[in-house]
Design a protein around this motif. Sequence first.
Motif, mmCIF file in Angstrom:
data_model
loop_
_atom_site.group_PDB
_atom_site.id
_atom_site.type_symbol
_atom_site.label_atom_id
_atom_site.label_comp_id
_atom_site.label_asym_id
_atom_site.label_seq_id
_atom_site.Cartn_x
_atom_site.Cartn_y
_atom_site.Cartn_z
ATOM 1 N N ARG A 1 -39.079 3.994 -4.089
ATOM 2 C CA ARG A 1 -38.973 2.744 -3.333
ATOM 3 C C ARG A 1 -38.598 3.046 -1.889
ATOM 4 O O ARG A 1 -38.188 4.142 -1.550
ATOM 5 N N VAL A 2 -38.749 2.010 -1.068
ATOM 6 C CA VAL A 2 -38.328 2.050 0.328
ATOM 7 C C VAL A 2 -37.153 1.086 0.453
ATOM 8 O O VAL A 2 -37.221 -0.044 -0.023
ATOM 9 N N GLU A 3 -36.075 1.542 1.063
ATOM 10 C CA GLU A 3 -34.889 0.708 1.240
ATOM 11 C C GLU A 3 -34.546 0.598 2.717
ATOM 12 O O GLU A 3 -34.770 1.523 3.483
ATOM 13 N N LEU A 4 -33.984 -0.558 3.088
ATOM 14 C CA LEU A 4 -33.466 -0.724 4.434
ATOM 15 C C LEU A 4 -32.376 -1.780 4.390
ATOM 16 O O LEU A 4 -32.256 -2.528 3.426
ATOM 17 N N THR A 5 -31.571 -1.809 5.429
ATOM 18 C CA THR A 5 -30.586 -2.869 5.578
ATOM 19 C C THR A 5 -30.806 -3.540 6.922
ATOM 20 O O THR A 5 -31.323 -2.933 7.857
ATOM 21 N N THR A 6 -30.433 -4.800 6.990
ATOM 22 C CA THR A 6 -30.499 -5.537 8.243
ATOM 23 C C THR A 6 -29.311 -6.483 8.285
ATOM 24 O O THR A 6 -28.818 -6.915 7.235
ATOM 25 N N ASN A 7 -28.848 -6.771 9.453
ATOM 26 C CA ASN A 7 -27.705 -7.644 9.619
ATOM 27 C C ASN A 7 -28.044 -9.052 9.130
ATOM 28 O O ASN A 7 -29.134 -9.555 9.386
ATOM 29 N N ARG A 8 -27.109 -9.680 8.443
ATOM 30 C CA ARG A 8 -27.333 -11.036 7.926
ATOM 31 C C ARG A 8 -27.697 -12.022 9.022
ATOM 32 O O ARG A 8 -28.381 -13.004 8.773
ATOM 33 N N ARG A 9 -27.221 -11.787 10.234
ATOM 34 C CA ARG A 9 -27.483 -12.695 11.347
ATOM 35 C C ARG A 9 -28.890 -12.558 11.909
ATOM 36 O O ARG A 9 -29.322 -13.376 12.702
ATOM 37 N N ARG A 10 -29.614 -11.536 11.505
ATOM 38 C CA ARG A 10 -30.962 -11.290 12.032
ATOM 39 C C ARG A 10 -32.012 -11.989 11.153
ATOM 40 O O ARG A 10 -32.783 -11.359 10.443
ATOM 41 N N ASP A 11 -32.030 -13.309 11.232
ATOM 42 C CA ASP A 11 -32.931 -14.108 10.394
ATOM 43 C C ASP A 11 -34.399 -13.735 10.591
ATOM 44 O O ASP A 11 -35.147 -13.641 9.616
ATOM 45 N N ARG A 12 -34.791 -13.534 11.834
ATOM 46 C CA ARG A 12 -36.197 -13.189 12.100
ATOM 47 C C ARG A 12 -36.561 -11.847 11.480
ATOM 48 O O ARG A 12 -37.661 -11.687 10.936
ATOM 49 N N ALA A 13 -35.657 -10.891 11.560
ATOM 50 C CA ALA A 13 -35.918 -9.574 10.957
ATOM 51 C C ALA A 13 -36.050 -9.707 9.449
ATOM 52 O O ALA A 13 -36.946 -9.104 8.838
ATOM 53 N N GLN A 14 -35.185 -10.510 8.840
ATOM 54 C CA GLN A 14 -35.259 -10.693 7.387
ATOM 55 C C GLN A 14 -36.584 -11.330 6.984
ATOM 56 O O GLN A 14 -37.218 -10.898 6.011
ATOM 57 N N ARG A 15 -37.016 -12.340 7.722
ATOM 58 C CA ARG A 15 -38.307 -12.973 7.416
ATOM 59 C C ARG A 15 -39.458 -11.978 7.595
ATOM 60 O O ARG A 15 -40.406 -11.962 6.802
ATOM 61 N N PHE A 16 -39.365 -11.144 8.627
ATOM 62 C CA PHE A 16 -40.381 -10.111 8.856
ATOM 63 C C PHE A 16 -40.487 -9.185 7.646
ATOM 64 O O PHE A 16 -41.575 -8.969 7.113
#
Length: 76
Positions: free
Chosen positions: A40-55
Motif C-alpha cells: 500500500r501507499v500511505e501518507l498523512t496530511t494535516n486535518r486543517r488541509r481540507d483541499r489536500a484531503q479532498r485531493f
Amino acid sequence: GALICQVESVRVSSRVRGRGLGAELMAYLCAEARRRRCARVELTTNRRRDRAQRFYERLGFVPSHVGMKLYLKEAS
C-alpha cells in the motif's frame, strides 16, 4: 511483513496548482510502489488541509487512522 510506500511532504507550487501536476506525481509514485510490490501507499496530511484531503480522496486514498502528537516545550 510487506513493503509500504510512505509519502511525505508533497508540495506543488501555488503558481502551477490546478494543472494536474500533483495527480501526475501521485500516479507516478503509485506506479513505482506497484512495481516494487508494495502492499500500500500511505501518507498523512494535516486535518486543517481540507483541499489536500479532498485531493487525496479523489485519487482513491481513504482515511484510516487518527494521528496524535504531544508537543514538548523547548529545553531552556
